[in-house]
Design an enzyme around this catalytic site. Structure first.
Site, mmCIF file in Angstrom:
data_model
loop_
_atom_site.group_PDB
_atom_site.id
_atom_site.type_symbol
_atom_site.label_atom_id
_atom_site.label_comp_id
_atom_site.label_asym_id
_atom_site.label_seq_id
_atom_site.Cartn_x
_atom_site.Cartn_y
_atom_site.Cartn_z
ATOM 1 N N THR A 24 -0.779 40.088 -31.961
ATOM 2 C CA THR A 24 -0.101 40.328 -33.247
ATOM 3 C C THR A 24 -1.090 40.822 -34.310
ATOM 4 O OG1 THR A 24 1.436 38.561 -32.704
ATOM 5 C CG2 THR A 24 1.350 39.232 -35.015
ATOM 6 N N LYS A 32 -6.270 24.954 -42.325
ATOM 7 C CA LYS A 32 -6.522 25.827 -43.476
ATOM 8 C C LYS A 32 -6.991 25.021 -44.684
ATOM 9 C CE LYS A 32 -2.943 28.959 -41.800
ATOM 10 N NZ LYS A 32 -1.491 29.173 -41.778
HETATM 11 P P1 NDP Z 1 -1.725 36.666 -30.113
HETATM 12 O O1 NDP Z 1 -1.422 35.651 -29.074
HETATM 13 O O2 NDP Z 1 -0.634 37.582 -30.527
HETATM 14 O O3 NDP Z 1 -2.948 37.568 -29.627
HETATM 15 C C1 NDP Z 1 -4.039 37.067 -28.927
HETATM 16 C C2 NDP Z 1 -4.480 38.142 -27.952
HETATM 17 O O4 NDP Z 1 -5.678 37.736 -27.339
HETATM 18 C C3 NDP Z 1 -3.471 38.395 -26.845
HETATM 19 O O5 NDP Z 1 -3.259 39.778 -26.664
HETATM 20 C C4 NDP Z 1 -4.136 37.769 -25.634
HETATM 21 O O6 NDP Z 1 -3.780 38.384 -24.409
HETATM 22 C C5 NDP Z 1 -5.580 38.016 -25.936
HETATM 23 N N1 NDP Z 1 -6.492 37.134 -25.201
HETATM 24 C C6 NDP Z 1 -6.309 35.865 -24.813
HETATM 25 N N2 NDP Z 1 -7.404 35.405 -24.160
HETATM 26 C C7 NDP Z 1 -8.286 36.430 -24.134
HETATM 27 C C8 NDP Z 1 -9.577 36.596 -23.599
HETATM 28 N N3 NDP Z 1 -10.199 35.613 -22.952
HETATM 29 N N4 NDP Z 1 -10.185 37.784 -23.736
HETATM 30 C C9 NDP Z 1 -9.570 38.806 -24.370
HETATM 31 N N5 NDP Z 1 -8.336 38.720 -24.900
HETATM 32 C C10 NDP Z 1 -7.706 37.541 -24.783
HETATM 33 O O7 NDP Z 1 -2.319 35.896 -31.358
HETATM 34 P P2 NDP Z 1 -2.301 36.325 -32.887
HETATM 35 O O8 NDP Z 1 -2.676 37.726 -33.022
HETATM 36 O O9 NDP Z 1 -1.041 35.854 -33.492
HETATM 37 O O10 NDP Z 1 -3.437 35.363 -33.461
HETATM 38 C C11 NDP Z 1 -4.812 35.661 -33.297
HETATM 39 C C12 NDP Z 1 -5.601 34.726 -34.192
HETATM 40 O O11 NDP Z 1 -5.232 34.957 -35.550
HETATM 41 C C13 NDP Z 1 -5.348 33.240 -33.960
HETATM 42 O O12 NDP Z 1 -6.536 32.537 -34.179
HETATM 43 C C14 NDP Z 1 -4.317 32.883 -35.023
HETATM 44 O O13 NDP Z 1 -4.349 31.524 -35.393
HETATM 45 C C15 NDP Z 1 -4.789 33.747 -36.160
HETATM 46 N N6 NDP Z 1 -3.807 34.078 -37.159
HETATM 47 C C16 NDP Z 1 -2.597 34.577 -36.782
HETATM 48 C C17 NDP Z 1 -1.678 34.936 -37.741
HETATM 49 C C18 NDP Z 1 -0.354 35.518 -37.382
HETATM 50 O O14 NDP Z 1 0.422 35.835 -38.292
HETATM 51 N N7 NDP Z 1 -0.037 35.698 -36.108
HETATM 52 C C19 NDP Z 1 -1.985 34.803 -39.159
HETATM 53 C C20 NDP Z 1 -3.295 34.289 -39.464
HETATM 54 C C21 NDP Z 1 -4.163 33.932 -38.467
HETATM 55 P P3 NDP Z 1 -2.515 37.808 -23.588
HETATM 56 O O15 NDP Z 1 -1.331 38.040 -24.482
HETATM 57 O O16 NDP Z 1 -2.492 38.636 -22.381
HETATM 58 O O17 NDP Z 1 -2.801 36.373 -23.360
HETATM 59 N N1 HSE Z 2 1.346 30.023 -37.767
HETATM 60 C C1 HSE Z 2 0.800 30.360 -39.034
HETATM 61 C C2 HSE Z 2 1.866 30.212 -40.100
HETATM 62 C C3 HSE Z 2 0.279 31.777 -38.985
HETATM 63 O O1 HSE Z 2 3.029 30.036 -39.763
HETATM 64 O O2 HSE Z 2 1.551 30.229 -41.276
HETATM 65 C C4 HSE Z 2 -0.600 32.115 -40.136
HETATM 66 O O3 HSE Z 2 -1.750 31.375 -40.145
#
Ligand code: NDP
Ligand code: HSE
Length: 436
Positions: A13, A205
């Site tokens: 994401t 957070k």
């Molecule tokens: P996602 O699950 O959407 O993305 C994580 C990605 O990392 C996936 O594509 C996954 O692949 C890949 N992945 C997993 N393990 C590995 C590895 N060993 N090597 C390489 N790639 C890997 O997560 P988000 O983008 O939602 O979140 C990412 C971070 O951002 C988290 O720490 C989250 O807490 C933080 N965050 C997220 C927010 C949000 O709105 N979503 C907002 C603020 C912070 P696969 O899908 O194949 O497992």
């Molecule tokens: N899961 C978190 C939320 C994503 O709902 O606010 C952003 O950190």
């Protein structure tokens, strides 16, 4: 000047949002940063999807180690999440002399001290704006914009999923499970949504903000964490009747005795701006001794809002990369040797106001017994609501709001109230903050 080369770990994401925004706004970003910023390598377990997302424009690998070991990469963005592999990769990237950008609040809140120490020793930057409140630049505000202030307290709606759930349940009368699924579909929820609904994500957070605000180490293990799973619709309704909204707040407060660090459902006066923050939006209210209260509002989650913060960190690092490490803004705002270890107060020692709901048999003297117990515990009542028993019912609800008192006084009073023969079941206690 040659572009700065970035390696992206995890293109889910936030990773895909980062890739797209960086590409879309590349000229404007380069004009601000002073040079181009280019993602040249992506690691993701799903290589095929990663190739599609990046239109075959960058090198895609499945092994993240290939990115962190690549000598051409200047900055590593960690967007995998969790504190297993992510911690390992971040520490290895630092050891390899790479600057790191992460949105991973779980990692920073639990292992931040070790990570920042390693980064400082290596002279690299670990930036984490996206880890708190997504697109809102709250880290920048706390670390730089408010640097003249002695920060007194922070109160924030810092989990979009739970705020979305509370808003939809109240406005549309939808069930908890239905709204949670929608939050997951929209990409707000964590991979493990119990982190959202049990308050863990908000506590991660809050822990990070408290460290920056008060110059204390990150210490998630000492935070009080309470989510929204046991919150009842009845209490949301009664709170409204009393002029309050219930929000999952993260509160960090400096007191003479120590620091309060707590996440829990909280009654907030409906007239406060923060009480009107709806849906997945986040808001953080900060009180500084010089500036007074400042409020930061915006999207706390989602692909591009979070990417906005990730890229702001990339630009910051690009501008500072060549600066002497001694002259960079410290990771946690305070110089590492000026941090203090003020104690985090146990919940029994915190001071706040309370909403108490009890089910009682509707007979003479019940109210007198309850108010006597509260008075004996030095708890003063600020408002009260007593409902007429429903047709054919002999029991009713009494709701009381208290003035500020210590939690241990309230706990002792509740134990005595629950022991009364006229009180049925447990007393519901929800903390209340006037935020003034
Ligand atoms: P996602 O699950 O959407 O993305 C994580 C990605 O990392 C996936 O594509 C996954 O692949 C890949 N992945 C997993 N393990 C590995 C590895 N060993 N090597 C390489 N790639 C890997 O997560 P988000 O983008 O939602 O979140 C990412 C971070 O951002 C988290 O720490 C989250 O807490 C933080 N965050 C997220 C927010 C949000 O709105 N979503 C907002 C603020 C912070 P696969 O899908 O194949 O497992
Ligand atoms: N899961 C978190 C939320 C994503 O709902 O606010 C952003 O950190």
């Amino acid at each position: 000047m040659k572009s700065i080369k970035v390696g992206l770990l995890g293109i889910g994401t936030v990773g895909s949002g980062t890739f797209n925004v960086l590409k879309r706004n590349q000229q404007e970003i380069a004009a601000r940063a002073g040079r181009g910023i280019e993602i040249t390598m992506v690691a993701d377990l799903n290589v095929e999807r990663a190739r599609e997302l990046t239109n075959g424009e960058v090198e895609v690998v499945s092994d993240a180690n290939l990115v962190i070991n690549n000598p051409d990469i200047d900055i590593v963005i960690e967007l995998i999440g969790g504190y297993g592999i992510a911690k390992d990769l971040v520490l290895k990237a630092i050891a390899n002399g790479k600057h790191v950008v992460t949105a991973n609040k779980a990692l920073i809140a639990t292992h931040g001290n070790e990570i920042f120490k390693a980064a400082q020793e290596k002279g690299v930057i670990v930036a984490f704006e996206a880890a708190v409140a997504g697109g809102i630049p709250i880290i920048k505000a706390l670390r730089e914009g408010l640097t003249a202030n002695r920060i007194e307290w922070i109160a924030g709606i810092i989990n979009g999923t739970t705020n979305f759930i509370l808003s939809e349940m109240r406005d549309k009368g939808l069930d908890f499970d239905v709204v949670l699924k929608e939050a997951q579909r929209l990409g707000y929820a964590e991979a493990d949504p119990t982190f959202d609904i049990e308050g863990v994500d908000a506590a991660h957070k809050l822990t990070i903000m408290a460290a920056i605000a008060f110059g204390i180490p990150v210490q998630f293990a000492k935070a009080h964490v309470e989510g929204i799973t046991s919150l009842q619709a009845t209490d949301i309704r009664y709170a409204e009747q009393l002029g309050y909204r219930i929000k999952l707040l993260g509160i960090a407060k400096r007191t003479a005795a120590g620091v309060e660090l707590r996440v829990h459902p909280t009654l907030v006066p409906a007239s406060r701006l923060i009480a009107n923050v709806e849906g997945a939006m986040n808001a953080v209210l900060v009180r500084g001794d010089a500036v007074g209260e400042t409020l930061y509002y915006g999207k706390g989650a989602g692909s591009e809002p979070t990417a906005s913060a990730v890229i702001a960190d990339l630009v910051d690092i690009t501008r500072l990369a060549t600066a002497d490490p001694e002259h960079r803004v410290p990771h946690l705002a305070f110089q590492p040797d000026a941090m203090t270890d003020i104690q985090i107060l146990p919940m029994s020692e915190i001071t706040t106001s309370y909403y108490l709901r009890m089910r009682v048999t509707d007979e003479t003297g019940v109210l007198a017994d309850v108010t006597r117990i509260l008075a004996d515990s030095l708890i003063s009542i600020s408002a009260m609501l007593q409902k007429e028993p429903a047709e054919g019912e002999t029991r009713t609800d009494i709701i009381m709001l208290t003035h500020q008192t210590q939690e241990k006084n309230v706990e002792a009073a509740i134990a005595k109230i629950e022991a009364l023969a006229t009180v049925v079941g447990a007393v519901t206690k929800i903390r209340l903050e006037e935020l003034n």
